[in-house]
Motif scaffolding. Structure first.
Motif, mmCIF file in Angstrom:
data_model
loop_
_atom_site.group_PDB
_atom_site.id
_atom_site.type_symbol
_atom_site.label_atom_id
_atom_site.label_comp_id
_atom_site.label_asym_id
_atom_site.label_seq_id
_atom_site.Cartn_x
_atom_site.Cartn_y
_atom_site.Cartn_z
ATOM 1 N N LEU A 35 0.837 -1.195 0.000
ATOM 2 C CA LEU A 35 0.000 0.000 0.000
ATOM 3 C C LEU A 35 0.878 1.254 0.000
ATOM 4 C CD1 LEU A 35 -2.683 -1.146 2.594
ATOM 5 C CD2 LEU A 35 -2.911 -1.071 0.096
ATOM 6 N N GLY A 36 0.538 2.173 -0.885
ATOM 7 C CA GLY A 36 1.321 3.395 -1.020
ATOM 8 C C GLY A 36 2.464 3.294 -2.013
ATOM 9 N N ARG A 51 -0.740 4.746 -7.577
ATOM 10 C CA ARG A 51 -0.428 4.594 -6.155
ATOM 11 C C ARG A 51 -1.385 3.539 -5.599
ATOM 12 N NH1 ARG A 51 -3.057 7.336 -1.870
ATOM 13 N NH2 ARG A 51 -1.909 7.231 0.114
ATOM 14 N N LEU A 52 -0.857 2.429 -5.121
ATOM 15 C CA LEU A 52 -1.687 1.310 -4.684
ATOM 16 C C LEU A 52 -2.424 1.640 -3.386
ATOM 17 C CD1 LEU A 52 0.725 -1.663 -5.448
ATOM 18 C CD2 LEU A 52 -1.199 -0.838 -6.821
ATOM 19 N N THR A 53 -3.731 1.383 -3.378
ATOM 20 C CA THR A 53 -4.560 1.687 -2.210
ATOM 21 C C THR A 53 -5.323 0.477 -1.676
ATOM 22 O OG1 THR A 53 -6.432 2.323 -3.618
ATOM 23 C CG2 THR A 53 -4.902 4.083 -2.949
ATOM 24 N N GLU A 54 -5.357 -0.634 -2.439
ATOM 25 C CA GLU A 54 -6.119 -1.810 -2.013
ATOM 26 C C GLU A 54 -5.515 -3.074 -2.621
ATOM 27 O OE1 GLU A 54 -10.693 -3.610 -2.266
ATOM 28 O OE2 GLU A 54 -10.078 -1.909 -3.505
ATOM 29 N N VAL A 55 -5.328 -4.094 -1.785
ATOM 30 C CA VAL A 55 -4.747 -5.364 -2.239
ATOM 31 C C VAL A 55 -5.412 -6.519 -1.487
ATOM 32 C CG1 VAL A 55 -2.509 -4.309 -2.786
ATOM 33 C CG2 VAL A 55 -2.898 -5.300 -0.516
ATOM 34 N N GLU A 56 -5.185 -7.740 -2.002
ATOM 35 C CA GLU A 56 -5.630 -8.962 -1.316
ATOM 36 C C GLU A 56 -4.517 -9.992 -1.359
ATOM 37 O OE1 GLU A 56 -10.485 -9.221 -1.821
ATOM 38 O OE2 GLU A 56 -9.202 -10.308 -3.218
ATOM 39 N N VAL A 111 -0.211 -11.499 -4.415
ATOM 40 C CA VAL A 111 -1.032 -10.377 -3.964
ATOM 41 C C VAL A 111 -1.801 -9.833 -5.158
ATOM 42 C CG1 VAL A 111 -1.056 -8.110 -2.875
ATOM 43 C CG2 VAL A 111 0.663 -9.807 -2.183
ATOM 44 N N LEU A 112 -3.120 -9.861 -5.062
ATOM 45 C CA LEU A 112 -3.980 -9.286 -6.092
ATOM 46 C C LEU A 112 -4.046 -7.772 -5.898
ATOM 47 C CD1 LEU A 112 -6.163 -9.475 -8.353
ATOM 48 C CD2 LEU A 112 -7.838 -9.824 -6.509
ATOM 49 N N LEU A 113 -3.789 -7.030 -6.966
ATOM 50 C CA LEU A 113 -3.884 -5.567 -6.906
ATOM 51 C C LEU A 113 -5.320 -5.171 -7.198
ATOM 52 C CD1 LEU A 113 -0.572 -4.581 -8.720
ATOM 53 C CD2 LEU A 113 -0.958 -5.287 -6.342
ATOM 54 N N ARG A 114 -6.002 -4.617 -6.197
ATOM 55 C CA ARG A 114 -7.436 -4.370 -6.291
ATOM 56 C C ARG A 114 -7.809 -2.926 -6.552
ATOM 57 N NH1 ARG A 114 -11.290 -7.735 -5.436
ATOM 58 N NH2 ARG A 114 -12.595 -5.868 -5.249
ATOM 59 N N GLY A 115 -7.011 -1.984 -6.102
ATOM 60 C CA GLY A 115 -7.395 -0.586 -6.275
ATOM 61 C C GLY A 115 -6.199 0.335 -6.220
ATOM 62 N N ALA A 116 -6.300 1.464 -6.953
ATOM 63 C CA ALA A 116 -5.178 2.393 -6.997
ATOM 64 C C ALA A 116 -5.634 3.769 -7.465
ATOM 65 C CB ALA A 116 -4.084 1.867 -7.925
ATOM 66 N N GLU A 117 -4.828 4.759 -7.127
ATOM 67 C CA GLU A 117 -5.023 6.134 -7.596
ATOM 68 C C GLU A 117 -4.085 6.379 -8.771
ATOM 69 O OE1 GLU A 117 -4.141 10.703 -6.027
ATOM 70 O OE2 GLU A 117 -3.504 8.965 -4.835
#
Length: 224
Positions: A35-36, A51-56, A111-117
């Motif tokens: 994150l970040g 910029r990564l904001t959400e992962v699983e 790690v799945l990348l789920r959300g980002a800015e």
């Protein structure tokens, strides 16, 4: 690592690629620590930075929610490779998803990348996501993130730790986030035994984080 100090510094900070050793750790350490961080995608049209904001997190053969739970297949082979590489897969016959492999080789964690800015190359993200209603939706959710970055199967196995600035896909150090801003909860859309794992991580208050959706079993059509 996730830090507690203020990390607001100049624009020249955080441009180094993450090391292989960063990913060569247990998945539950790597996932929140992403994150970040800054994800860079280079294409012939130009580059984008997120910029990564959400992962699983998915823990391979010990995790019922993981593609690797039942062992190696042609589809998930990249998960068993060395850390710091991409695992890309097709879902629902429509969308690509981007994962980053971590842990020791043959362990199959990712790690799945789920959300980002989107922080650079916004116009290119809009061109690929014209139906987005606002900028925060450009990479909100794993399918949208992959679409905005023009991710496809050709990037499966790509090395994200390379030093070459023109590489197709890279992860940079970015600015590590404050630990008290990180939230955790159940993974989205994971059913069965895998639903019990609270391995989704996100930054509190970020509009680019996708809404949580529990798993809904597909209904079987009645026989006629």
């Amino acid at each position: 690592m996730i830090v507690d100090q203020d990390t607001t510094q100049g624009d020249d900070v955080g441009r180094e690629p993450l090391s292989r050793s960063f990913f060569d750790r247990p998945v539950l350490e790597v996932a929140p620590d992403l994150l970040g961080r800054t994800l860079v995608r280079n294409t012939v049209e130009g580059s984008l930075e997120l910029r990564l904001t959400e992962v699983e997190a998915y823990a391979g053969e010990v995790d019922p929610g993981s593609h690797a739970f039942r062992g190696r297949t042609r589809r998930n082979a990249s998960m068993f490779g060395p850390p710091g590489h991409a695992y890309v897969y097709f879902i629902y016959g429509m969308w690509w998803n981007l994962n980053l492999v971590c842990g020791p080789e043959d362990h199959a964690s990712g790690v799945l990348l789920r959300g980002a800015e989107v922080v650079r190359g916004t116009e290119r993200a809009w061109a690929r996501r014209p139906k987005a209603r606002k900028e925060s939706e450009l990479a909100q959710g794993p399918a949208r993130l992959a679409t905005a970055l023009a991710i496809d199967r050709e990037l499966d196995g790509a090395d994200v730790c390379g030093e070459e600035q023109a590489a197709d896909l890279r992860i940079l150090t970015g600015r590590p986030v404050r630990s008290h801003t990180v939230r955790t909860g159940p993974r989205t859309g994971v059913g069965g035994a895998g639903a019990a794992y609270p391995w989704r991580y996100w930054l509190d208050g970020e509009p680019t984080v996708s809404p949580y959706r529990p798993h809904k079993p597909r209904r079987r059509r009645a026989a006629t």
